[in-house]
Design an enzyme around this catalytic site. Structure first.
Site, mmCIF file in Angstrom:
data_model
loop_
_atom_site.group_PDB
_atom_site.id
_atom_site.type_symbol
_atom_site.label_atom_id
_atom_site.label_comp_id
_atom_site.label_asym_id
_atom_site.label_seq_id
_atom_site.Cartn_x
_atom_site.Cartn_y
_atom_site.Cartn_z
ATOM 1 C CB SER A 45 -0.877 0.012 1.257
ATOM 2 O OG SER A 45 -1.537 1.240 1.386
ATOM 3 C CE1 TYR A 68 -3.798 -2.158 5.138
ATOM 4 C CE2 TYR A 68 -2.955 -0.037 4.389
ATOM 5 C CZ TYR A 68 -3.575 -1.239 4.119
ATOM 6 O OH TYR A 68 -3.960 -1.539 2.832
HETATM 7 P P1 NAP Z 1 -11.339 -6.336 0.971
HETATM 8 O O1 NAP Z 1 -12.317 -5.943 -0.082
HETATM 9 O O2 NAP Z 1 -11.634 -6.026 2.394
HETATM 10 O O3 NAP Z 1 -11.056 -7.921 0.789
HETATM 11 C C1 NAP Z 1 -10.135 -8.534 1.632
HETATM 12 C C2 NAP Z 1 -10.013 -10.003 1.295
HETATM 13 O O4 NAP Z 1 -9.023 -10.554 2.163
HETATM 14 C C3 NAP Z 1 -11.283 -10.786 1.529
HETATM 15 O O5 NAP Z 1 -11.463 -11.758 0.515
HETATM 16 C C4 NAP Z 1 -11.032 -11.480 2.874
HETATM 17 O O6 NAP Z 1 -11.689 -12.739 3.031
HETATM 18 C C5 NAP Z 1 -9.548 -11.704 2.804
HETATM 19 N N1 NAP Z 1 -8.939 -11.888 4.114
HETATM 20 C C6 NAP Z 1 -8.948 -11.039 5.175
HETATM 21 N N2 NAP Z 1 -8.302 -11.589 6.214
HETATM 22 C C7 NAP Z 1 -7.869 -12.819 5.798
HETATM 23 C C8 NAP Z 1 -7.181 -13.881 6.407
HETATM 24 N N3 NAP Z 1 -6.773 -13.799 7.688
HETATM 25 N N4 NAP Z 1 -6.953 -15.012 5.692
HETATM 26 C C9 NAP Z 1 -7.364 -15.114 4.419
HETATM 27 N N5 NAP Z 1 -8.029 -14.133 3.777
HETATM 28 C C10 NAP Z 1 -8.288 -13.012 4.459
HETATM 29 O O7 NAP Z 1 -9.908 -5.682 0.718
HETATM 30 P P2 NAP Z 1 -9.263 -5.043 -0.618
HETATM 31 O O8 NAP Z 1 -9.539 -3.593 -0.615
HETATM 32 O O9 NAP Z 1 -9.603 -5.865 -1.794
HETATM 33 O O10 NAP Z 1 -7.709 -5.207 -0.254
HETATM 34 C C11 NAP Z 1 -6.916 -6.259 -0.773
HETATM 35 C C12 NAP Z 1 -5.459 -5.963 -0.453
HETATM 36 O O11 NAP Z 1 -5.094 -4.713 -1.043
HETATM 37 C C13 NAP Z 1 -5.168 -5.817 1.045
HETATM 38 O O12 NAP Z 1 -3.902 -6.358 1.333
HETATM 39 C C14 NAP Z 1 -5.144 -4.315 1.250
HETATM 40 O O13 NAP Z 1 -4.354 -3.965 2.357
HETATM 41 C C15 NAP Z 1 -4.539 -3.867 -0.053
HETATM 42 N N6 NAP Z 1 -4.828 -2.473 -0.399
HETATM 43 C C16 NAP Z 1 -6.103 -2.054 -0.595
HETATM 44 C C17 NAP Z 1 -6.343 -0.723 -0.930
HETATM 45 C C18 NAP Z 1 -7.719 -0.177 -1.189
HETATM 46 O O14 NAP Z 1 -7.838 1.045 -1.359
HETATM 47 N N7 NAP Z 1 -8.747 -0.982 -1.241
HETATM 48 C C19 NAP Z 1 -5.262 0.155 -1.034
HETATM 49 C C20 NAP Z 1 -3.973 -0.310 -0.809
HETATM 50 C C21 NAP Z 1 -3.773 -1.639 -0.514
HETATM 51 P P3 NAP Z 1 -13.275 -12.834 3.297
HETATM 52 O O15 NAP Z 1 -13.916 -12.352 2.023
HETATM 53 O O16 NAP Z 1 -13.517 -14.260 3.602
HETATM 54 O O17 NAP Z 1 -13.557 -11.909 4.448
#
Ligand code: NAP
Length: 242
Positions: A140, A153
């Site tokens: 991130s 984070y």
């Molecule tokens: P999200 O929509 O909240 O989805 C998170 C996913 O991770 C879900 O499928 C969840 O499973 C899974 N997960 C959470 N804890 C877990 C665990 N302990 N074991 C296995 N799976 C787990 O998040 P996102 O926005 O797509 O983010 C994905 C990645 O991108 C993350 O690493 C986040 O930090 C990074 N990121 C996101 C953004 C943003 O703006 N969205 C920006 C920078 C970085 P369930 O569906 O079963 O709950």
């Protein structure tokens, strides 16, 4: 058939990556924590578009589960190698350090950084044997810049960035590349509580990114065409400078 593992692939960025990699011809192993319905939806989308995959539910932060369930898959499928690993699972528990509870620190670190270790440890050996692999860690902007209210984070993502650079140097000779992708603000459930109207004024392209845009970059890094890129952190943030 080539195999790719996407952690946290049920929703958001992980879903878009899983769908794109399936379109690229990978059999996608879709990991998630608890949301069976969304995971099934992702798998159905992959299959409707002519792709192949399977669900593999485990908590990336739980070493025993990873060793048993992912290790079990690897053991039972010795003729198949996971060539592409996307360490994407992650959570946010934002609060100022002053109020940060031990569980807020531990859970964020254990999932992003601990998850990187647990899952990569299982997937790496077969890649070393095969002398080919792509490891892509979703980090991130917060891990590059540091964001107030996200000490946990930012630390977790910065830790994965360090691990990316170190591991890339360990395994480069064996045909394995290790890179990190650092998104800015992407429209998913993780950012659903944020005020896009206000925040977008800070972003040169004037909007949040789409998960599919992150997936395009990951798809390139997962391909053989990216073979001379390793140890890099590639930002995808609409021009938001860190
Ligand atoms: P999200 O929509 O909240 O989805 C998170 C996913 O991770 C879900 O499928 C969840 O499973 C899974 N997960 C959470 N804890 C877990 C665990 N302990 N074991 C296995 N799976 C787990 O998040 P996102 O926005 O797509 O983010 C994905 C990645 O991108 C993350 O690493 C986040 O930090 C990074 N990121 C996101 C953004 C943003 O703006 N969205 C920006 C920078 C970085 P369930 O569906 O079963 O709950």
């Amino acid at each position: 058939m080539k195999y790719a593992l996407v952690t946290g692939g049920a929703r958001g960025i992980g879903r878009a990556i899983a769908v794109k990699l399936a379109k690229d011809g990978f059999f996608v192993i879709l990991n998630y924590l608890s949301n069976d319905l969304e995971a099934e939806k992702t798998l159905a989308q992959i299959q409707e578009e002519g792709g192949q995959g399977q669900l593999l539910k485990f908590d990336v932060s739980d070493r025993h589960q990873v060793d048993t369930i992912l290790g079990g898959w690897i053991e039972a499928n010795k003729d198949k190698t996971i060539e592409v690993l996307i360490n994407n699972a992650g959570i946010r528990k934002d609060t100022l350090m002053l109020w940060m509870e031990p569980k807020d620190w531990d859970s964020v670190l254990n999932i992003s950084l601990g998850g990187f270790y647990n899952v990569t440890k299982q997937a790496l050996n077969p890649m070393l044997v095969k002398k080919f692999g792509r490891i892509i860690n979703i980090v991130s902007l917060s891990g590059l810049k540091g964001v107030p209210g996200q000490t946990n984070y930012s630390a977790a993502k910065a830790g994965v960035i360090g691990a990316t650079k170190a591991l890339a140097q360990e395994v480069g000779r064996r045909g394995i590349t290790v890179n990190a992708v650092a998104p800015g603000f992407i429209t998913t459930e993780m950012t659903a509580d944020m005020n896009e109207k206000e925040i977008k004024a800070l972003i040169p392209v004037n909007r949040f990114g789409k998960p599919e845009e992150v997936a395009e970059l990951v798809s390139f890094l997962a391909s053989e065409n990216s073979s001379y890129i390793t140890g890099e952190v590639i930002s995808i943030n609409g021009g938001l400078y860190s």
